[in-house]
Scaffold this motif. Structure first.
Motif, PDB file in Angstrom:
ATOM      1  N   PRO A 192       9.862   6.925 -14.142  1.00 15.59           N
ATOM      2  CA  PRO A 192      10.884   5.912 -13.825  1.00 15.59           C
ATOM      3  C   PRO A 192      10.610   5.270 -12.471  1.00 15.59           C
ATOM      4  O   PRO A 192       9.935   5.844 -11.621  1.00 15.59           O
ATOM      5  CB  PRO A 192      12.186   6.719 -13.807  1.00 15.59           C
ATOM      6  CG  PRO A 192      11.767   8.129 -13.551  1.00 15.59           C
ATOM      7  CD  PRO A 192      10.418   8.282 -14.187  1.00 15.59           C
ATOM      8  N   GLY A 193      11.160   4.083 -12.274  1.00 14.45           N
ATOM      9  CA  GLY A 193      10.864   3.348 -11.047  1.00 14.45           C
ATOM     10  C   GLY A 193       9.451   2.816 -11.132  1.00 14.45           C
ATOM     11  O   GLY A 193       9.003   2.341 -12.172  1.00 14.45           O
ATOM     12  N   ALA A 194       8.722   2.886 -10.042  1.00 13.62           N
ATOM     13  CA  ALA A 194       7.315   2.499 -10.072  1.00 13.62           C
ATOM     14  C   ALA A 194       6.562   3.449 -11.001  1.00 13.62           C
ATOM     15  O   ALA A 194       6.768   4.658 -10.967  1.00 13.62           O
ATOM     16  CB  ALA A 194       6.729   2.554  -8.663  1.00 13.62           C
ATOM     17  N   THR A 195       5.700   2.914 -11.836  1.00 12.35           N
ATOM     18  CA  THR A 195       4.932   3.754 -12.753  1.00 12.35           C
ATOM     19  C   THR A 195       3.786   4.427 -12.014  1.00 12.35           C
ATOM     20  O   THR A 195       3.416   4.031 -10.900  1.00 12.35           O
ATOM     21  CB  THR A 195       4.355   2.916 -13.902  1.00 12.35           C
ATOM     22  OG1 THR A 195       3.395   1.982 -13.354  1.00 12.35           O
ATOM     23  CG2 THR A 195       5.458   2.166 -14.637  1.00 12.35           C
ATOM     24  N   GLY A 196       3.203   5.428 -12.665  1.00 11.59           N
ATOM     25  CA  GLY A 196       2.024   6.062 -12.100  1.00 11.59           C
ATOM     26  C   GLY A 196       0.883   5.069 -11.930  1.00 11.59           C
ATOM     27  O   GLY A 196       0.085   5.175 -10.987  1.00 11.59           O
ATOM     28  N   ASP A 197       0.820   4.091 -12.842  1.00  8.02           N
ATOM     29  CA  ASP A 197      -0.211   3.059 -12.733  1.00  8.02           C
ATOM     30  C   ASP A 197      -0.045   2.273 -11.432  1.00  8.02           C
ATOM     31  O   ASP A 197      -1.023   1.972 -10.735  1.00  8.02           O
ATOM     32  CB  ASP A 197      -0.136   2.095 -13.917  1.00  8.02           C
ATOM     33  CG  ASP A 197      -0.577   2.738 -15.228  1.00  8.02           C
ATOM     34  OD1 ASP A 197      -0.962   3.930 -15.197  1.00  8.02           O
ATOM     35  OD2 ASP A 197      -0.549   2.053 -16.265  1.00  8.02           O
ATOM     36  N   GLU A 198       1.194   1.940 -11.090  1.00  9.07           N
ATOM     37  CA  GLU A 198       1.451   1.175  -9.865  1.00  9.07           C
ATOM     38  C   GLU A 198       1.106   1.999  -8.625  1.00  9.07           C
ATOM     39  O   GLU A 198       0.552   1.473  -7.651  1.00  9.07           O
ATOM     40  CB  GLU A 198       2.909   0.731  -9.818  1.00  9.07           C
ATOM     41  CG  GLU A 198       3.286  -0.306 -10.871  1.00  9.07           C
ATOM     42  CD  GLU A 198       4.770  -0.636 -10.830  1.00  9.07           C
ATOM     43  OE1 GLU A 198       5.177  -1.399  -9.936  1.00  9.07           O
ATOM     44  OE2 GLU A 198       5.512  -0.114 -11.694  1.00  9.07           O
ATOM     45  N   VAL A 199       1.440   3.282  -8.659  1.00  7.56           N
ATOM     46  CA  VAL A 199       1.108   4.154  -7.533  1.00  7.56           C
ATOM     47  C   VAL A 199      -0.402   4.258  -7.386  1.00  7.56           C
ATOM     48  O   VAL A 199      -0.953   4.210  -6.282  1.00  7.56           O
ATOM     49  CB  VAL A 199       1.731   5.553  -7.710  1.00  7.56           C
ATOM     50  CG1 VAL A 199       1.351   6.455  -6.536  1.00  7.56           C
ATOM     51  CG2 VAL A 199       3.247   5.458  -7.830  1.00  7.56           C
ATOM     52  N   CYS A 200      -1.081   4.378  -8.527  1.00  6.65           N
ATOM     53  CA  CYS A 200      -2.543   4.464  -8.518  1.00  6.65           C
ATOM     54  C   CYS A 200      -3.150   3.194  -7.912  1.00  6.65           C
ATOM     55  O   CYS A 200      -4.059   3.260  -7.085  1.00  6.65           O
ATOM     56  CB  CYS A 200      -3.055   4.678  -9.944  1.00  6.65           C
ATOM     57  SG  CYS A 200      -4.857   4.815 -10.065  1.00  6.65           S
ATOM     58  N   ARG A 201      -2.648   2.045  -8.317  1.00  6.92           N
ATOM     59  CA  ARG A 201      -3.158   0.780  -7.769  1.00  6.92           C
ATOM     60  C   ARG A 201      -2.948   0.718  -6.256  1.00  6.92           C
ATOM     61  O   ARG A 201      -3.818   0.255  -5.509  1.00  6.92           O
ATOM     62  CB  ARG A 201      -2.442  -0.401  -8.428  1.00  6.92           C
ATOM     63  CG  ARG A 201      -2.859  -0.689  -9.847  1.00  6.92           C
ATOM     64  CD  ARG A 201      -2.362  -2.064 -10.284  1.00  6.92           C
ATOM     65  NE  ARG A 201      -2.462  -2.243 -11.720  1.00  6.92           N
ATOM     66  CZ  ARG A 201      -1.468  -2.043 -12.570  1.00  6.92           C
ATOM     67  NH1 ARG A 201      -0.276  -1.650 -12.123  1.00  6.92           N
ATOM     68  NH2 ARG A 201      -1.632  -2.220 -13.865  1.00  6.92           N
ATOM     69  N   SER A 202      -1.778   1.169  -5.806  1.00  7.85           N
ATOM     70  CA  SER A 202      -1.486   1.152  -4.381  1.00  7.85           C
ATOM     71  C   SER A 202      -2.474   2.016  -3.609  1.00  7.85           C
ATOM     72  O   SER A 202      -2.973   1.615  -2.548  1.00  7.85           O
ATOM     73  CB  SER A 202      -0.050   1.633  -4.141  1.00  7.85           C
ATOM     74  OG  SER A 202       0.259   1.643  -2.763  1.00  7.85           O
ATOM     75  N   LEU A 203      -2.767   3.203  -4.134  1.00  7.12           N
ATOM     76  CA  LEU A 203      -3.719   4.089  -3.478  1.00  7.12           C
ATOM     77  C   LEU A 203      -5.124   3.502  -3.505  1.00  7.12           C
ATOM     78  O   LEU A 203      -5.884   3.620  -2.537  1.00  7.12           O
ATOM     79  CB  LEU A 203      -3.710   5.461  -4.143  1.00  7.12           C
ATOM     80  CG  LEU A 203      -2.518   6.355  -3.792  1.00  7.12           C
ATOM     81  CD1 LEU A 203      -2.450   7.557  -4.720  1.00  7.12           C
ATOM     82  CD2 LEU A 203      -2.607   6.811  -2.335  1.00  7.12           C
ATOM     83  N   ALA A 204      -5.481   2.862  -4.618  1.00  4.96           N
ATOM     84  CA  ALA A 204      -6.816   2.273  -4.734  1.00  4.96           C
ATOM     85  C   ALA A 204      -7.009   1.144  -3.721  1.00  4.96           C
ATOM     86  O   ALA A 204      -8.122   0.915  -3.230  1.00  4.96           O
ATOM     87  CB  ALA A 204      -7.044   1.760  -6.151  1.00  4.96           C
ATOM     88  N   ARG A 205      -5.928   0.418  -3.408  1.00  5.28           N
ATOM     89  CA  ARG A 205      -6.019  -0.688  -2.456  1.00  5.28           C
ATOM     90  C   ARG A 205      -6.028  -0.209  -1.011  1.00  5.28           C
ATOM     91  O   ARG A 205      -6.435  -0.939  -0.113  1.00  5.28           O
ATOM     92  CB  ARG A 205      -4.836  -1.655  -2.647  1.00  5.28           C
ATOM     93  CG  ARG A 205      -4.906  -2.480  -3.923  1.00  5.28           C
ATOM     94  CD  ARG A 205      -3.889  -3.608  -3.873  1.00  5.28           C
ATOM     95  NE  ARG A 205      -2.521  -3.129  -3.729  1.00  5.28           N
ATOM     96  CZ  ARG A 205      -1.681  -2.945  -4.743  1.00  5.28           C
ATOM     97  NH1 ARG A 205      -2.090  -3.185  -5.991  1.00  5.28           N
ATOM     98  NH2 ARG A 205      -0.452  -2.511  -4.535  1.00  5.28           N
ATOM     99  N   SER A 206      -5.567   1.004  -0.778  1.00  3.92           N
ATOM    100  CA  SER A 206      -5.467   1.525   0.581  1.00  3.92           C
ATOM    101  C   SER A 206      -6.811   2.094   1.023  1.00  3.92           C
ATOM    102  O   SER A 206      -7.747   2.240   0.240  1.00  3.92           O
ATOM    103  CB  SER A 206      -4.395   2.615   0.658  1.00  3.92           C
ATOM    104  OG  SER A 206      -4.852   3.806   0.048  1.00  3.92           O
ATOM    105  N   ASP A 207      -6.885   2.435   2.305  1.00  7.50           N
ATOM    106  CA  ASP A 207      -8.097   3.058   2.841  1.00  7.50           C
ATOM    107  C   ASP A 207      -7.857   4.537   3.133  1.00  7.50           C
ATOM    108  O   ASP A 207      -8.539   5.138   3.964  1.00  7.50           O
ATOM    109  CB  ASP A 207      -8.557   2.332   4.108  1.00  7.50           C
ATOM    110  CG  ASP A 207      -7.508   2.338   5.215  1.00  7.50           C
ATOM    111  OD1 ASP A 207      -6.388   2.840   4.968  1.00  7.50           O
ATOM    112  OD2 ASP A 207      -7.813   1.853   6.319  1.00  7.50           O
ATOM    113  N   ALA A 208      -6.889   5.134   2.425  1.00  4.90           N
ATOM    114  CA  ALA A 208      -6.522   6.526   2.696  1.00  4.90           C
ATOM    115  C   ALA A 208      -7.572   7.513   2.211  1.00  4.90           C
ATOM    116  O   ALA A 208      -7.630   8.646   2.678  1.00  4.90           O
ATOM    117  CB  ALA A 208      -5.178   6.852   2.045  1.00  4.90           C
ATOM    118  N   GLY A 209      -8.389   7.115   1.240  1.00  4.25           N
ATOM    119  CA  GLY A 209      -9.387   8.033   0.693  1.00  4.25           C
ATOM    120  C   GLY A 209      -8.819   9.051  -0.262  1.00  4.25           C
ATOM    121  O   GLY A 209      -9.482  10.032  -0.604  1.00  4.25           O
ATOM    122  N   THR A 210      -7.571   8.837  -0.719  1.00  4.35           N
ATOM    123  CA  THR A 210      -6.925   9.767  -1.646  1.00  4.35           C
ATOM    124  C   THR A 210      -7.533   9.633  -3.038  1.00  4.35           C
ATOM    125  O   THR A 210      -7.644   8.529  -3.580  1.00  4.35           O
ATOM    126  CB  THR A 210      -5.416   9.495  -1.740  1.00  4.35           C
ATOM    127  OG1 THR A 210      -4.842   9.589  -0.445  1.00  4.35           O
ATOM    128  CG2 THR A 210      -4.733  10.479  -2.682  1.00  4.35           C
TER     129      THR A 210
END
Length: 221
Positions: A55-73
């Motif tokens: 619910p809320g943001a999907t796992g896909d959206e969270v994944c995209r956010s991490l992929a765009r970041s430079d966190a290295g997660t």
């Protein structure tokens, strides 16, 4: 290793988190995508285990956010959709791995450990410093060939220190990497854990205190 587990199946999320903690991982848990986005905005994770349908943001959206970041997660997606198209789509979002439900817990642990070794900077599966050998996959530690029975937290602290390769690690960094989000920043848990770890490693000591800076692994004192 710091891990985020996000899944709206609360029992599953809590069970996965508890199991990963037995392998000396610091695990934060949330039950929706908005909570996951909030946590990745505050904490740095080595691995995120994400349910795709939340619910809320999907796992896909969270994944995209991490992929765009430079966190290295590194991202492991969990889903009940087992088709090839689903797997390809998930990997196309920027995920590093994909596991379908139901899954064997041993496989989940192995995949999380493998992803953790690929986090930036890359970490080998076996670390050796001054006679101390730490095997992440087997979850074992020896010193000069002598097996050591470490608690999960002692193992985690030693892992962080050995990953630093002799560099100084502050108490704050140890708290962030080896404890979860509920750790009290004013606690003496780090000092106590380092003290018991030193005792189990034995003499001569290889963990050194650097005044007003932290701790490091170095030549025996």
């Amino acid at each position: 290793m710091r891990v985020l587990v996000a899944d709206d199946e609360r029992l599953l999320a809590d069970t996965v988190a508890e199991g990963l903690r037995r392998f000396s991982m610091a695990v934060d848990v949330c039950y929706d995508g908005d909570g996951a986005l909030e946590r990745i905005g505050v904490n740095r994770y080595d691995v995120a285990v994400l349910d795709r349908d939340m619910p809320g943001a999907t796992g896909d959206e969270v994944c995209r956010s991490l992929a765009r970041s430079d966190a290295g997660t590194r991202v492991l997606l969990l889903t009940a959709a087992a088709g090839i198209r689903d797997r390809v789509a998930g990997l196309g979002l920027g995920a590093d791995d994909y596991l379908t439900k139901p899954f064997a817990f041993a496989e989940l642990v192995a995949r999380v450990q493998a992803l953790g070794r690929r986090s930036a900077p890359a970490v080998p599966p076996v670390l050796e410093r001054h006679g101390v050998v730490l095997d992440v996959a087997r979850h074992t530690v020896t010193r000069d060939g002598r097996p050591l029975g470490l608690s999960p937290k002692e193992f985690a602290v030693l892992h962080v220190l050995m990953r630093a390769g002799g560099g100084v690690v502050s108490a704050e960094d140890l708290l962030e990497q080896a404890w979860d989000e509920f750790a009290d920043p004013f606690t003496n848990a780090v000092r106590v854990t380092v003290m018991t770890l030193r005792k189990k490693l034995g003499q001569p000591s290889v963990i050194h205190t650097v005044p007003r800076a932290g701790y490091r692994i170095g030549e025996p004192a």
